[in-house]
Design a protein around this motif. Sequence first.
Motif, PDB file in Angstrom:
ATOM      1  N   ASP A   1      93.341  18.573  31.502  1.00 28.52           N
ATOM      2  CA  ASP A   1      93.535  20.353  30.192  1.00 28.52           C
ATOM      3  C   ASP A   1      92.127  18.998  29.263  1.00 28.52           C
ATOM      4  OD1 ASP A   1      95.116  18.667  28.630  1.00 28.52           O
ATOM      5  OD2 ASP A   1      96.888  20.372  29.174  1.00 28.52           O
ATOM      6  N   ALA A   2      92.042  20.278  28.469  1.00 29.08           N
ATOM      7  CA  ALA A   2      91.339  19.467  26.299  1.00 29.08           C
ATOM      8  C   ALA A   2      91.852  18.646  26.075  1.00 29.08           C
ATOM      9  CB  ALA A   2      90.778  20.281  26.532  1.00 29.08           C
ATOM     10  N   PHE A   3      93.474  19.032  25.792  1.00 30.95           N
ATOM     11  CA  PHE A   3      93.988  18.114  25.488  1.00 30.95           C
ATOM     12  C   PHE A   3      94.417  16.469  25.341  1.00 30.95           C
ATOM     13  CE2 PHE A   3      95.880  22.242  24.572  1.00 30.95           C
ATOM     14  CZ  PHE A   3      95.798  22.512  23.143  1.00 30.95           C
TER      15      PHE A   3
ATOM     16  N   GLY B   1      85.678  25.153  26.016  1.00 34.06           N
ATOM     17  CA  GLY B   1      86.722  24.681  26.293  1.00 34.06           C
ATOM     18  C   GLY B   1      88.006  24.007  25.521  1.00 34.06           C
ATOM     19  N   LEU B   2      86.830  23.408  24.448  1.00 34.70           N
ATOM     20  CA  LEU B   2      87.818  23.481  23.088  1.00 34.70           C
ATOM     21  C   LEU B   2      88.639  25.171  22.569  1.00 34.70           C
ATOM     22  CD1 LEU B   2      85.972  20.879  21.234  1.00 34.70           C
ATOM     23  CD2 LEU B   2      87.559  20.203  22.427  1.00 34.70           C
ATOM     24  N   ARG B   3      89.162  25.903  23.269  1.00 37.49           N
ATOM     25  CA  ARG B   3      89.730  26.660  22.669  1.00 37.49           C
ATOM     26  C   ARG B   3      90.814  26.769  22.394  1.00 37.49           C
ATOM     27  NH1 ARG B   3      88.459  32.225  20.755  1.00 37.49           N
ATOM     28  NH2 ARG B   3      85.996  32.032  21.461  1.00 37.49           N
ATOM     29  N   PRO B   4      91.738  25.695  23.734  1.00 36.83           N
ATOM     30  CA  PRO B   4      92.788  26.394  23.969  1.00 36.83           C
ATOM     31  C   PRO B   4      93.424  25.153  22.444  1.00 36.83           C
ATOM     32  CG  PRO B   4      92.348  26.206  26.125  1.00 36.83           C
ATOM     33  CD  PRO B   4      90.651  26.113  25.191  1.00 36.83           C
ATOM     34  N   VAL B   5      92.960  24.498  22.554  1.00 36.55           N
ATOM     35  CA  VAL B   5      92.884  23.312  21.699  1.00 36.55           C
ATOM     36  C   VAL B   5      93.216  24.247  19.751  1.00 36.55           C
ATOM     37  CG1 VAL B   5      92.404  21.376  20.028  1.00 36.55           C
ATOM     38  CG2 VAL B   5      92.313  21.510  22.452  1.00 36.55           C
ATOM     39  N   HIS B   6      91.581  24.806  19.470  1.00 33.55           N
ATOM     40  CA  HIS B   6      91.688  25.491  18.352  1.00 33.55           C
ATOM     41  C   HIS B   6      92.810  26.442  18.127  1.00 33.55           C
ATOM     42  CE1 HIS B   6      89.997  28.004  14.991  1.00 33.55           C
ATOM     43  NE2 HIS B   6      89.679  28.824  16.080  1.00 33.55           N
ATOM     44  N   GLU B   7      93.095  27.195  19.206  1.00 32.21           N
ATOM     45  CA  GLU B   7      94.125  28.146  19.206  1.00 32.21           C
ATOM     46  C   GLU B   7      95.733  27.972  19.066  1.00 32.21           C
ATOM     47  OE1 GLU B   7      94.143  30.583  22.867  1.00 32.21           O
ATOM     48  OE2 GLU B   7      92.196  31.621  22.302  1.00 32.21           O
ATOM     49  N   TRP B   8      95.640  26.524  19.445  1.00 32.29           N
ATOM     50  CA  TRP B   8      97.272  25.809  19.312  1.00 32.29           C
ATOM     51  C   TRP B   8      96.949  25.056  17.706  1.00 32.29           C
ATOM     52  CZ3 TRP B   8      98.976  20.589  18.078  1.00 32.29           C
ATOM     53  CH2 TRP B   8      99.737  20.580  18.273  1.00 32.29           C
TER      54      TRP B   8
END
Length: 117
Positions: free
Chosen positions: A13-15, A81-88
Motif C-alpha cells: 500500500d501507499a503507506f 494513490g495518495l488519497r488513503p494517506v491524505h484521508e488518514w
Amino acid sequence: MVAAVARAATTSDAFNAIAEPQRRDILALLRAGEWPVTDLAQELGMSLPGASKHLRVLREVGLVRVRGAGKQRLYGLDARGLRPVHEWLGGFERFWNESFDRLDTYVQDLKQARQEE
C-alpha cells in the motif's frame, strides 16, 4: 526473547511505499513533472537499478505512472494513490488546528501583555 514482527511488503500500500525516504524524494521530484529514470537517479545520487526498484514499488501501489516517449520511459506522479494517506492524515487536522489556535491565542496574549507594560 523478542519475537520477530512480520512486516507487510513495501508494495502492499501507499503507506508502506512512502515509508522509504528515497521514495518520498522521488515523489517530491515528480510533483514538478515527468522524469526519466536516469535523470531521477542522477538527481538523487542513486544507482540506476536502485531508482528503478523504487519506481517499480511506487508504480505497483499506484503512486507513479509511466509512459513511453521514444526510447525513454517517463515517470510521473499519480497523486490519486495518495488519497488513503491524505484521508488518514485528515483525521489529525482538528488536532493541528486546535493546537495552532492555542498557539495563536498565546502569542496574542503575549503581544497584549507587552503593549500594556
